[in-house]
Design an enzyme around this catalytic site. Structure first.
Site, mmCIF file in Angstrom:
data_model
loop_
_atom_site.group_PDB
_atom_site.id
_atom_site.type_symbol
_atom_site.label_atom_id
_atom_site.label_comp_id
_atom_site.label_asym_id
_atom_site.label_seq_id
_atom_site.Cartn_x
_atom_site.Cartn_y
_atom_site.Cartn_z
ATOM 1 N N HIS A 1 0.915 -1.177 -0.111
ATOM 2 C CA HIS A 1 -0.075 -0.048 0.286
ATOM 3 C C HIS A 1 0.900 1.289 -0.004
ATOM 4 O O HIS A 1 0.628 2.122 -0.600
ATOM 5 C CB HIS A 1 -0.875 -0.154 1.207
ATOM 6 C CG HIS A 1 -1.841 1.272 1.201
ATOM 7 N ND1 HIS A 1 -1.187 2.228 2.255
ATOM 8 C CD2 HIS A 1 -2.947 1.649 0.803
ATOM 9 C CE1 HIS A 1 -2.231 3.324 1.803
ATOM 10 N NE2 HIS A 1 -3.363 2.797 1.173
ATOM 11 N N CYS B 1 34.103 4.179 -25.527
ATOM 12 C CA CYS B 1 33.437 4.050 -24.150
ATOM 13 C C CYS B 1 33.942 4.737 -23.340
ATOM 14 O O CYS B 1 33.544 4.595 -22.315
ATOM 15 C CB CYS B 1 33.133 2.675 -23.955
ATOM 16 S SG CYS B 1 34.817 1.553 -23.606
#
Length: 796
Positions: free
Chosen positions: A419, A750
């Site tokens: 919840h 990279c």
């Protein structure tokens, strides 16, 4: 037997929301339309909205209800008193004889269908305005479990009617503008699934945190599912990749995280309508609730349900411990990610380091600072201070009014479908759930920072830390001829950035997963009986609980981590660099010091390719290979390319390729590509011959700069000299691209430089680089810059 007051589930559909409410309409839709797809839904029936209105009429409730609501709106009556008065009217009401008889008759028919004298049923409330795509009424009304017998059923039905006017339901309708007297309530009466003897949970057909639509998220705990829904336990969490579910030989499970599952809800023997929570046994806490084939079955069902409804769905499931069968017991539209604006999103980043106090699951992606306000029970809600960070064990719908006023939320228990998690997403409030002991370890009024911006796991830091908030727009991003990829280390980060306009991962660092998630040196797992450090042994035992073979711990976690990085970019290339720790870094892993040599200069020592065929680490490298095979051949991420770092010579390249083949990773077999880092001058000088052995190059500009200029890249004294834009370094990069292209071999970069320096990115484009792999937060800006450069060069 269908009449004005009763409808069997098989005779209702999604068009019947005004008659039986969203929950019951959805159950009927699945029973009538999806049975042929193999989806099981427990049988049952619904009372209609006509039955509700007749109950209200016969007991003269409409005027009484309206009078109390008018008093509440005028401010002459508090919400608590209003709800209590209205619920009392329903509790004292009686069912008209014909409706009561219809309910009894339907219950008897259900007993016949299940060949039981008194079938045990779940009695669920289904409001006629609930579960709409733009509003979630989850948890607003009551559910009653393990109800048996006609009189107990009628009593539960009366309680369901009364729950239409819980305090939280009244407040929620007020907020959303629903007229109270125009919302009716249908009651669903459904055969209980004996999950008290097995397990149950919640399932989403979309990633609840990032909105990534290609995964199914499943939460599971032992016993009845209420504990998962309420956030009373920390459940198991499974993640499944949807696009590969149709391939029978694959098991595309990206994540299996063991939850604490502190307790389970079971039947109270011999008493109708009663359940209780009991502590789970140790073996239950250390075991997954679902087997792999059950995880995959539920995920397939989620895809079928999502396709049928045409939108992301939130589902509840249960497993019957007597028959072993799985069931779907509820399905409703997902209401948070489906409303997110895809054209833009915000990112948050801490600007300073702090002391970590707690960790849990991150809900949302924001950061918040403030004072902790510890509320241990609903009786203390009135003491909540607006603008503080709510710290509690768990929440339920009664807590929503104060959750709205909180800057952040921290709970001891719960998973992503609890919840607290669901409501915090709807409210846009960052939350960290399942921390274990926040209410005990934090102090009321303590200044803290909660960060949900670091991936799946959220962290609570001591004090108020500085952070920055940025808004990234995804509108009008130009295409580029140069392939734009990302550098990603963390599996969680790959999900956070899935919406960026990239085509693949240019560098996925295996070391992050090993260092931050696995934490144990692979050789300490292979030779655990020889580990001398007592503390290390205890730590290894703790981390590998549940694994009979400790090496499987390494392989499975590494494989799923890599697969999770690869999934958001599927089917684009994801280049995974094999481990590239230095010896001092390997030594810092748990149990590592015993297996690593001491080196004066680890940066240029026993690292990269040289380890893979060496007796000191060859067995550890075999575990890395097993993980890659699992990623590609079992999970199904065939878009994964492996890359070899710091490969100094052609002879070393051949030895590594032989070891890879011995471990089932033979180049071009099953489409496997193998790249090599270009970070040593020999890689450039002999590029054409390295290209005979590898399918692509990725330039590691940091290491290449270090070796070309002879500068330790970690040296503070020489930092001013360390620059990838140096003419000698650029010359080497230019030659690498030229030499590789002579053999039609791809070349990417990279390193950090293209993300940091626009002029360096321009040099690379002019040199003919095939791809740039960038840090995620620089992708948009750099891609726009690259498009401008390409446009100037071509004149188009």
């Amino acid at each position: 037997m269908n009449n004005k007051y009763i409808r069997w589930f098989e005779n209702v559909s999604s068009h019947d929301v005004p008659l039986v409410g969203g929950k019951n309409a959805s159950l009927g839709e699945m029973i009538s339309m999806l049975k042929d797809e193999g989806i099981r839904v427990p049988d049952g029936f619904a009372t209609t909205s006509d039955a509700y209105w007749e109950f209200v009429k016969q007991n003269n409730l409409r005027e009484k209800i309206q009078a109390n609501l008018d008093d509440f709106k005028r401010g002459s009556k508090q919400l608590e008193d209003t709800g209590k008065s209205i619920r009392r009217f329903f509790s004292h009401g009686t069912f008209p004889d014909d409706i009561a008889q219809n309910i009894r008759d339907a219950y008897r028919e259900l007993c016949k269908r299940y060949r039981m004298d008194e079938v045990d049923v779940a009695v669920r409330s289904s409001a006629t305005a609930e579960d709409l795509p733009k509003a979630s009424f989850a948890g607003q009304q009551e559910t009653f479990l393990n109800v048996t017998g006609e009189e107990e059923l009628l009593d539960a039905c009366r309680k369901c009617y009364a729950s239409l006017f819980t305090d939280r339901a009244i407040a929620y309708r007020e907020e959303w503008g629903f007229e109270h007297t125009k919302v009716a309530l249908s009651i669903g009466v459904q055969k209980m699934v004996r999950s008290d003897k097995a397990g149950a949970g919640v399932m989403f057909s979309v990633d609840t945190e990032t909105g990534f639509q290609n995964v199914v998220i499943i939460n599971a705990s032992w016993g009845l599912g209420e504990n998962v829904v309420q956030g009373a336990v920390t459940p198991d969490e499974y993640m499944v990749f949807k696009p590969l579910l149709g391939r029978k030989k694959l098991k595309p499970i990206l994540e299996k995280e063991l939850g604490a599952k502190e307790k389970k809800m079971i039947y109270v023997k011999g008493r109708s309508g009663n359940t209780k929570n009991v502590n789970t046994a140790r073996d239950e806490r250390l075991s997954f609730v679902l087997k792999d084939d059950e995880i995959l079955k539920l995920a397939r069902w989620a895809c079928v349900i999502e396709k049928h409804y045409g939108r992301p769905m939130d589902m509840e499931w249960a497993k019957d411990g007597e028959t072993g069968e799985l069931f779907i017991v509820q399905a409703r539209p997902e209401t948070v990610q489906s409303r997110r604006i895809a054209a833009e999103f915000k990112t948050y980043k801490l600007k300073e380091n702090g002391k970590r106090l707690l960790a849990g699951l991150a809900i949302g992606e924001a950061i918040a600072t403030g004072k902790a306000c510890i509320i241990k029970s609903s009786d203390e809600i009135g003491g909540f201070r607006e603008g503080t960070i709510l710290v509690t064990g768990m929440t339920d719908p009664d807590w929503v009014p104060i959750m709205k006023k909180a800057k952040g939320i921290i709970t001891d228990y719960g998973g992503r479908t609890s919840h607290a998690a669901i409501v915090s997403r709807e409210l846009g409030v960052p939350a960290i759930v399942g921390t274990g002991d926040a209410t005990r370890s934090l102090k009321d009024g303590q200044e803290i920072t909660i960060s949900c911006a670091e991936g799946d796991h959220g962290y609570v830091y001591e004090g108020v830390l500085q952070f920055e908030e940025s808004e990234i727009s995804l509108k009008d991003i130009p295409d580029t001829k140069t392939q734009i990829m990302m550098n990603i280390a963390s599996p969680e980060a790959s999900f956070r950035w899935w919406r960026l306009p990239c085509k693949g991962i240019g560098l996925a660092r295996m070391e992050f997963i090993i260092n931050n998630i696995i934490k144990i040196h692979p050789m300490a797992l292979i030779h655990f009986s020889k580990v001398e450090d007592r503390i290390a042994r205890e730590h290894i035992e703790e981390l590998t609980q549940g694994y009979k073979d400790k090496t499987e711990y390494f392989v499975e976690i590494l494989a799923r981590g890599i697969a999770k990085i690869a999934a958001p970019q599927y089917p684009h290339d994801v280049i995974v660099r094999m481990s590239d720790f230095k010896t001092n870094e390997y030594a810092n892993l748990i149990g590592g010091r015993q297996f690593e040599p001491r080196e004066e200069n680890p940066m240029l020592g026993f690292r990269g390719a040289s380890r893979y065929y060496n007796a000191r680490y060859r067995e550890g490298f075999a575990l890395e290979c097993r993980a890659i095979k699992q990623v590609r051949e079992e999970i199904g991420m065939a878009n994964v390319i492996i890359m070899i770092p710091f490969c100094r010579t052609l002879e070393e390249a051949d030895r590594v390729l032989d070891v890879l083949a011995e471990n089932g990773l033979k180049r071009h077999e099953n489409g496997l590509q193998i790249y090599v880092m270009s970070e040593v001058p020999s890689n450039v000088i002999l590029a054409e011959r390295f290209a005979e052995r590898f399918d692509g190059f990725s330039i590691g500009s940091n290491d290449l700069t270090q070796l070309v200029l002879g500068i330790d890249r970690d040296s503070a004294e020489l930092a001013e000299l360390f620059d990838e834009r140096n003419e000698a370094v650029k010359h080497m990069i230019q030659k690498q691209i030229e030499n590789a292209h002579k053999t039609h071999t791809k070349v990417g970069i990279c390193g950090q430089a293209p993300s940091d320096y626009p002029d360096f990115a321009e040099f690379l484009i002019k040199a003919g680089i095939d791809s740039l792999s960038l840090n995620p937060d620089s992708v948009i800006e750099t891609k726009r810059h690259v498009a401008e450069i390409e446009k100037r060069r071509t004149g188009k």
